[in-house]
Scaffold this motif. Structure first.
Motif, mmCIF file in Angstrom:
data_model
loop_
_atom_site.group_PDB
_atom_site.id
_atom_site.type_symbol
_atom_site.label_atom_id
_atom_site.label_comp_id
_atom_site.label_asym_id
_atom_site.label_seq_id
_atom_site.Cartn_x
_atom_site.Cartn_y
_atom_site.Cartn_z
ATOM 1 N N ASP A 103 7.580 10.400 10.682
ATOM 2 C CA ASP A 103 7.283 9.323 11.625
ATOM 3 C C ASP A 103 5.817 9.354 12.053
ATOM 4 O O ASP A 103 5.170 8.301 12.192
ATOM 5 C CB ASP A 103 8.182 9.442 12.851
ATOM 6 N N LEU A 104 5.293 10.557 12.282
ATOM 7 C CA LEU A 104 3.869 10.699 12.614
ATOM 8 C C LEU A 104 3.011 10.151 11.483
ATOM 9 O O LEU A 104 2.014 9.445 11.710
ATOM 10 C CB LEU A 104 3.568 12.181 12.872
ATOM 11 N N LEU A 105 3.397 10.444 10.261
ATOM 12 C CA LEU A 105 2.675 9.972 9.082
ATOM 13 C C LEU A 105 2.741 8.440 8.976
ATOM 14 O O LEU A 105 1.746 7.775 8.676
ATOM 15 C CB LEU A 105 3.282 10.618 7.837
ATOM 16 N N VAL A 106 3.914 7.880 9.250
ATOM 17 C CA VAL A 106 4.095 6.424 9.217
ATOM 18 C C VAL A 106 3.212 5.758 10.266
ATOM 19 O O VAL A 106 2.577 4.728 10.000
ATOM 20 C CB VAL A 106 5.584 6.066 9.414
ATOM 21 N N HIS A 107 3.145 6.324 11.465
ATOM 22 C CA HIS A 107 2.258 5.784 12.507
ATOM 23 C C HIS A 107 0.809 5.751 12.020
ATOM 24 O O HIS A 107 0.087 4.763 12.206
ATOM 25 C CB HIS A 107 2.344 6.651 13.765
ATOM 26 N N THR A 118 12.307 2.945 6.804
ATOM 27 C CA THR A 118 11.438 4.106 6.988
ATOM 28 C C THR A 118 11.829 4.798 8.280
ATOM 29 O O THR A 118 12.780 4.389 8.963
ATOM 30 C CB THR A 118 9.953 3.696 7.010
ATOM 31 N N HIS A 119 11.117 5.852 8.659
ATOM 32 C CA HIS A 119 11.302 6.513 9.948
ATOM 33 C C HIS A 119 10.025 6.366 10.764
ATOM 34 O O HIS A 119 8.972 6.876 10.378
ATOM 35 C CB HIS A 119 11.642 7.994 9.752
ATOM 36 N N LYS A 159 0.838 -1.205 0.000
ATOM 37 C CA LYS A 159 0.000 0.000 0.000
ATOM 38 C C LYS A 159 0.872 1.255 0.000
ATOM 39 O O LYS A 159 2.063 1.190 0.334
ATOM 40 C CB LYS A 159 -0.915 -0.029 1.217
ATOM 41 N N PRO A 160 0.294 2.401 -0.382
ATOM 42 C CA PRO A 160 1.073 3.648 -0.377
ATOM 43 C C PRO A 160 1.685 3.903 1.000
ATOM 44 O O PRO A 160 0.997 3.792 2.024
ATOM 45 C CB PRO A 160 0.032 4.717 -0.728
ATOM 46 N N PHE A 161 2.962 4.258 1.019
ATOM 47 C CA PHE A 161 3.674 4.383 2.288
ATOM 48 C C PHE A 161 4.791 5.412 2.143
ATOM 49 O O PHE A 161 5.078 5.891 1.044
ATOM 50 C CB PHE A 161 4.254 3.014 2.680
ATOM 51 N N VAL A 162 5.418 5.754 3.262
ATOM 52 C CA VAL A 162 6.535 6.702 3.264
ATOM 53 C C VAL A 162 7.809 5.947 3.623
ATOM 54 O O VAL A 162 7.902 5.356 4.699
ATOM 55 C CB VAL A 162 6.297 7.835 4.283
ATOM 56 N N TYR A 163 8.774 5.968 2.716
ATOM 57 C CA TYR A 163 10.057 5.299 2.942
ATOM 58 C C TYR A 163 11.159 6.339 3.100
ATOM 59 O O TYR A 163 11.080 7.446 2.572
ATOM 60 C CB TYR A 163 10.398 4.372 1.778
ATOM 61 N N ARG A 164 12.181 5.940 3.825
ATOM 62 C CA ARG A 164 13.407 6.734 3.906
ATOM 63 C C ARG A 164 14.386 6.073 2.948
ATOM 64 O O ARG A 164 14.795 4.921 3.160
ATOM 65 C CB ARG A 164 13.958 6.711 5.325
ATOM 66 N N VAL A 165 14.744 6.771 1.876
ATOM 67 C CA VAL A 165 15.531 6.149 0.808
ATOM 68 C C VAL A 165 16.864 6.862 0.625
ATOM 69 O O VAL A 165 17.014 8.039 0.964
ATOM 70 C CB VAL A 165 14.752 6.121 -0.526
#
Length: 698
Positions: free
Chosen positions: A557-561, A546-547, A461-467
């Motif tokens: 990180d808030l978004l990842v949570h 990710t963070h 699913k759409p997510f936020v990665y630290r790349v």
């Protein structure tokens, strides 16, 4: 008009026949056309000739019609590089005379000169698309009837004039904010107006406000945000407890710097019946309190992250949340989001869970306290800390073996007096206690990223990665060439064999040149950033990262949570499209870069202030840069950087040798190279421009 043109050519000798022919053919019947002609001739002159070592020679530098957009990065030498928006293109060199009306960080349009064999791309800025800064900070000065400021930020390379009618009650000597900048002609200075008076320079509050203004940081919370935060009451209902794993009776501890005010991560460890360890990595559940698209959420997204200046933090969230309700203070119930990992004594991960939890921290440790327990085996919760340390070291060895880099980036810390003035500076060392926390945070971040990227069912699913992308081949080649010049053995194929990169870092560990080589290695690599499109993390050697572990101070990180909880437990919660995540990621990546610049500037400010009363003192240093006008040196004990100007080296005439990273004496053949260790004397301090000038002491 002919008389004026004749005077113009007389004033500017060396014009080519072609330039004069152009001048004759142009119809210059008005003052406006004459000025346009003069400007065109100036440009032609700049494009046809270049002065180096006192000799003028022709270059094939007629601009092409190929326009490229990118971001300008200025150097202390006065020249710059445009980083193209198209990442496939290499950086474009911009000579000082070709900067136009651009400042550091501006989005600009560049025309390229014809490519010279063996040289990097070079071009000229022809248009400023958008300014990085809307406001500029400096001390108001007056010379005769002229008011102006010299901007605090050293990369803002021009004084800004102020209309006497627009100084807005400011007094000479005040620290002020200048806005509404107008700069259309490169040969003239920009003009602005004072929009805010910050106060007299010197106080910590004025300093922090100045930095915030200079870098466009939001440092005051709107009343709507403060009111929303103040209305949040800490209350844990029985209904809430039903949905959480209760860790309140477990030995949960926090480990942070001594001066930390917000605690967003905690650890627990216990043995289960089969001899495996259950490690809890507990993170403040900020998303429980910050609702989607609330005033708090909008403000946190705009800020992107907290900014840690010397002596002061500009927080992402108001104090009621960051230092109180969300902070994992000892002996208080707190809501957390946890990664709970079952590990064998040899560090193999057997299973994990990602769960909403509740904890009650039994002890707040600082790093030094934990380090003492690791070294002596004695102290509060010694057994837990020793087991965590043992597992962390196993995880670290495994990570290094699999290709992760160990950049021992040195950090300068300061002791300040009650007014925020620096009393002492020292280098913060990374000890086992620091690395213990780091390993478990990395583990949690990695597990969370893998959980979404490699789902047991369905598609990711759409997510936020630290790349972190692969390094640029040319930059790595230059880095290898330099390191070899210092006598180190390096495998040139560093990109494909990251283990070879680590071998090099191990070779320099503990050496005086370690900070320099680490810094140059980091510069040779791409910058890490946030993206919904995963490409892996080269520096860590992780395919998925990710963070997750710092939601009090990072919006990512808030978004990842928020995304995790939606995907795992509550699909009806609001979500984000891929396009929305791309936009947010681009914004918070930019916020992070700005924060880093502001933090570095804050450190440099204190370094210069600390050294301002040490003119005449001698220091041990390492040569950190070599340019045509001098050599940069970095003091090894507090990492303050300054310049030895070639004009101040009176024992010989020194010539810059770009290929050898050195300056060489024409008569004596004495050489000063990048990476050489030297003794230096501080001879000048310019606090306003944050400049330190040194001389070499034989």
């Amino acid at each position: 008009m002919k008389k004026e043109l004749k005077a113009f050519f007389k004033k500017n000798p060396g014009r080519s026949y072609k330039a004069k022919e152009i001048a004759r053919r142009l119809n210059a019947n008005s003052d406006h056309q004459y000025e346009a002609l003069k400007s065109a001739l100036n440009k032609l002159y700049d494009e046809k000739f270049l002065t180096r070592t006192g000799k003028r020679f022709k270059l094939n530098q007629i601009p092409s019609t190929n326009k490229i957009t990118g971001t300008l990065e200025l150097t202390e030498g006065g020249y710059g590089f445009v980083i193209p928006d198209n990442r496939k293109l290499s950086d474009i060199f911009i000579a000082a005379r070709n900067l136009g009306t651009a400042f550091d960080g501006d989005k600009v349009e560049v025309v390229l000169f014809a490519k010279q064999k063996g040289r990097n791309l070079e071009g000229q800025i022809v248009n400023v698309i958008s300014r990085k800064r809307k406001e500029y900070v400096g001390i108001l000065k007056k010379e005769k009837s002229l008011y102006y400021i010299t901007p605090d930020e050293p990369t803002i390379h021009r004084d800004i004039y102020i209309d006497p009618q627009k100084i807005n009650s400011a007094k000479v000597g005040d620290k002020v904010v200048v806005g509404n900048l107008v700069w259309e002609i490169p040969t003239q200075n920009p003009i602005g107006e004072i929009i805010e008076v910050l106060g007299k320079p010197g106080s910590l509050d004025t300093e922090v406000t100045s930095i915030a203004k200079e870098f466009g940081l939001r440092y005051r919370f709107p009343s709507s945000v403060v009111n929303e935060a103040d209305e949040i009451i800490f209350e844990i209902t029985s209904e809430e407890l039903k949905h959480r794993v209760d860790f309140r009776e477990k030995n949960v501890i926090t480990i942070d710097p001594e001066d930390a005010k917000d605690f967003d991560d905690a650890l627990s460890i216990e043995k289960n019946e089969n001899g495996n360890f259950i490690v809890g990595i507990h993170i403040a559940d900020v998303s429980h309190y910050v609702d989607y698209d609330s005033f708090l959420d909008q403000e946190a997204q705009q800020r992107g992250n907290s900014v840690y200046l010397v002596g002061k933090v500009i927080p992402m969230l108001p104090e009621n949340l960051s230092n109180n309700i969300c902070s994992l203070v000892p002996n208080e119930d707190r809501l957390t989001y946890s990664v709970i990992v079952e590990m064998t004594p040899r560090g193999r991960i057997v299973d994990y869970q990602i769960k909403k939890t509740i904890i009650n921290s039994k002890r707040r440790f600082n790093y030094d306290e934990v380090q003492k327990i690791i070294e002596t085996g004695e102290g509060d919760f010694a057994e837990d800390i020793l087991n965590l340390d043992k597992l962390a070291k196993i995880l670290r060895r495994k990570r290094m073996k699999e290709g992760s880099f160990d950049f021992n980036t040195l950090e300068v810390k300061f002791k300040l007096d009650e007014y925020g003035r620096p009393l002492e500076a020292y280098i913060k060392s990374m000890k086992d206690s620091n690395m213990l926390v780091e390993e478990f945070m990395l583990l949690a971040n990695k597990i969370v990223a893998q959980h979404i990227a490699l789902p047991k069912r369905g598609e990711a699913k759409p997510f936020v990665y630290r790349v972190h992308d692969l390094p640029d081949q040319e930059k790595i080649f230059e880095f290898v060439r330099f390191v070899k010049s210092l006598g180190y053995q390096v495998n040139p194929n560093l990109i494909k064999k990251s283990s070879e990169f680590q071998k090099l870092l191990d070779q320099v560990k503990g050496k005086e040149e370690e900070p320099l080589i680490n810094e140059l290695a980091i510069r040779s690599m791409a910058k890490a950033f946030y993206s919904p499109r995963n490409i892996g993390h080269y520096g860590l050697g992780f395919k998925y990262y990710t963070h997750f572990t710092s939601p009090i101070r990072r919006y990512s990180d808030l978004l990842v949570h928020r995304l995790l909880y939606k995907y795992i437990e509550s699909p009806k919660l609001p979500g984000y499209t891929l396009e929305e995540l791309e936009e947010i990621c681009e914004h918070i990546s930019a916020c992070e870069r700005t924060a880093m610049e502001a933090e570095r500037y804050s450190v440099k400010l204190k370094q210069v202030e600390l050294l301002s009363n040490r003119v005449g003192d001698e220091f041990h240093a390492i040569i950190s840069g070599v340019v045509h006008f001098g050599i940069f040196v970095k003091i090894t004990d507090i990492l303050a950087e300054g310049l030895i100007r070639l004009r101040d080296l009176e024992d010989d005439f020194y010539i810059y040798d770009e290929k050898k990273y050195a300056i060489i004496g024409k008569r004596t053949k004495k050489m000063y190279r990048l990476g050489d260790k030297v003794s230096v004397k501080l001879v000048r301090v310019n606090e306003e421009r944050l400049e330190l000038d040194f001389l070499i002491v034989e």
